[in-house]
Design an enzyme around this catalytic site. Structure first.
Site, PDB file in Angstrom:
ATOM      1  NE  ARG A  93      -3.481   0.245  -0.109  1.00  0.00           N
ATOM      2  CZ  ARG A  93      -4.397   0.169  -1.058  1.00  0.00           C
ATOM      3  NH1 ARG A  93      -4.696   1.246  -1.774  1.00  0.00           N
ATOM      4  NH2 ARG A  93      -4.987  -0.975  -1.345  1.00  0.00           N
ATOM      5  CG  HIS A 332      -6.359  -0.536   2.637  1.00  0.00           C
ATOM      6  ND1 HIS A 332      -5.722   0.689   2.607  1.00  0.00           N
ATOM      7  CD2 HIS A 332      -7.135  -0.581   1.520  1.00  0.00           C
ATOM      8  CE1 HIS A 332      -6.101   1.355   1.532  1.00  0.00           C
ATOM      9  NE2 HIS A 332      -6.954   0.613   0.859  1.00  0.00           N
ATOM     10  CB  CYS A 333      -1.126  -2.070   5.618  1.00  0.00           C
ATOM     11  SG  CYS A 333      -1.953  -0.993   6.798  1.00  0.00           S
ATOM     12  CB  ILE A 334      -0.296  -6.524   2.994  1.00  0.00           C
ATOM     13  CG1 ILE A 334      -1.671  -7.182   3.038  1.00  0.00           C
ATOM     14  CG2 ILE A 334       0.327  -6.464   4.387  1.00  0.00           C
ATOM     15  CD1 ILE A 334      -1.630  -8.660   3.457  1.00  0.00           C
TER      16      ILE A 334
END
Length: 343
Positions: A93, A332-334
């Site tokens: 992300r 969401h971050c990955i």
């Protein structure tokens, strides 16, 4: 033919693929690699039900191993493309391309990735977009390099020219710049008409300095989904209540208040006494579905109902994400979405 002006699509617009990087023993996941692999398998299973995955792997051995694990879990491998590329870690992300669309053409915004303000080594991650483009991952794309530190998790767009972000994060990345200077860069590089700033809201265990994707997210129809806190005894209560008040005061371009969807507050998750950042706001929108981080909490189902209401017509799929928050991020971050036609 008139050349179209680039536009920053909202996450809920059509996508061609989700970009991921497989975790390895050379990343920060080494200590709990087996646990986090299970989350990645569940995530790829969920995504490939609806669309393709572009999966970065560090070398041929990692590709062979990842393919074996995915096949053994009955993943549709016709929807998985492997790309061999070096990376420091798997938080795509923040190191992946922030894409603008201009008709059938695309702009890959390649901002500086500094490991969240120099906290971690990031030299390979900072070159990820360049190396992926060199391998032909992206079609009809112009790469634009910006000498400006920005992470994809730090910004949120409605696809119609409005950007949402937090002053805490952007001010720390650019301590020598005034708000007006930072806003001017965001507006010009991301084709935005206006920037909405949040002054409050930060989660314990979040070393991104208050990324917006852990706090508040745009949804279709002038809506905002946000992480609420309804426990007055929790240390997060004052800041998240103040953030909720800020969100209620925001107005659309038509001058109307946003429709707000508060997410439930899960019970604290501790690791050796350290509070982990378990936010339901860190969900991913894909074609026809919303992938929700699940934490094995009694309120997971309630969070799923909120997301179903905010994104009508999409299936809500829960992905177990307790292993991810050990490294201070979530679903969401990955991930990084690639708009339809890009990959």
């Amino acid at each position: 033919m008139t050349q179209q002006t680039p536009r920053f699509p909202a996450e809920w617009e059509p996508q061609s693929a989700i970009l991921l990087a497989w975790p390895t023993s050379d990343t920060d996941w080494a200590e709990r690699l087996a646990e986090v692999e299970e989350t990645y398998i569940a995530l790829v299973q969920a995504i490939t039900r609806f669309q393709r995955v572009v999966l970065c792997v560090a070398d041929d051995d990692v590709e062979t191993y990842a393919e074996m694990r995915l096949r053994s879990n009955r993943v549709d491998m016709e929807r998985v493309r492997f790309v061999t590329v070096p990376y420091d870690d798997t938080w795509l992300r923040d190191s992946g391309p922030i894409t603008l669309r201009a008709g059938d053409n695309f702009v890959l915004n390649d901002f500086r990735f500094t490991g969240w303000g120099g906290k971690f080594e990031a030299s390979d991650d900072d070159r990820l977009v360049e190396r992926l483009q060199a391998q032909g991952v992206f079609h009809h794309a112009e790469r634009r390099v910006h000498d400006f530190a920005l992470e994809g998790g730090g910004i949120e767009t409605d696809g119609a020219g409005t950007l949402l972000t937090t002053w805490h994060c952007l001010s720390l990345r650019h301590p020598g710049k005034r708000r007006e200077e930072i806003e001017a860069v965001l507006r010009s590089t991301l084709a935005q008409d206006r920037v909405l700033w949040l002054e409050h809201g930060e989660l314990e265990g979040d070393d991104t300095d208050a990324h917006i994707d852990t706090l508040a997210r745009f949804a279709p129809g002038d809506a905002i989904v946000f992480q609420a806190c309804d426990d007055p005894g929790d240390a997060h209560y004052p800041a998240l209540q103040a953030m909720a008040t800020e969100l209620a005061a925001l107005r659309t371009t038509d001058g109307a208040p946003y429709r707000l969807h508060p997410l439930p507050w899960p019970k604290p998750i501790l690791d050796d006494g350290r509070r982990l950042a378990a936010s339901y706001a860190n969900y991913l929108v894909i074609n026809d579905a919303v992938l929700m981080p699940a934490y094995g909490d009694a309120r997971d189902a309630e969070a799923a109902a909120v997301l179903a209401s905010a994104h009508p017509g999409r299936s809500v799929v829960q992905v177990p994400c307790r292993p991810l928050i050990w490294q201070n991020g979530s679903l969401h971050c990955i991930t990084m979405q690639l708009p339809a036609g890009l990959a």
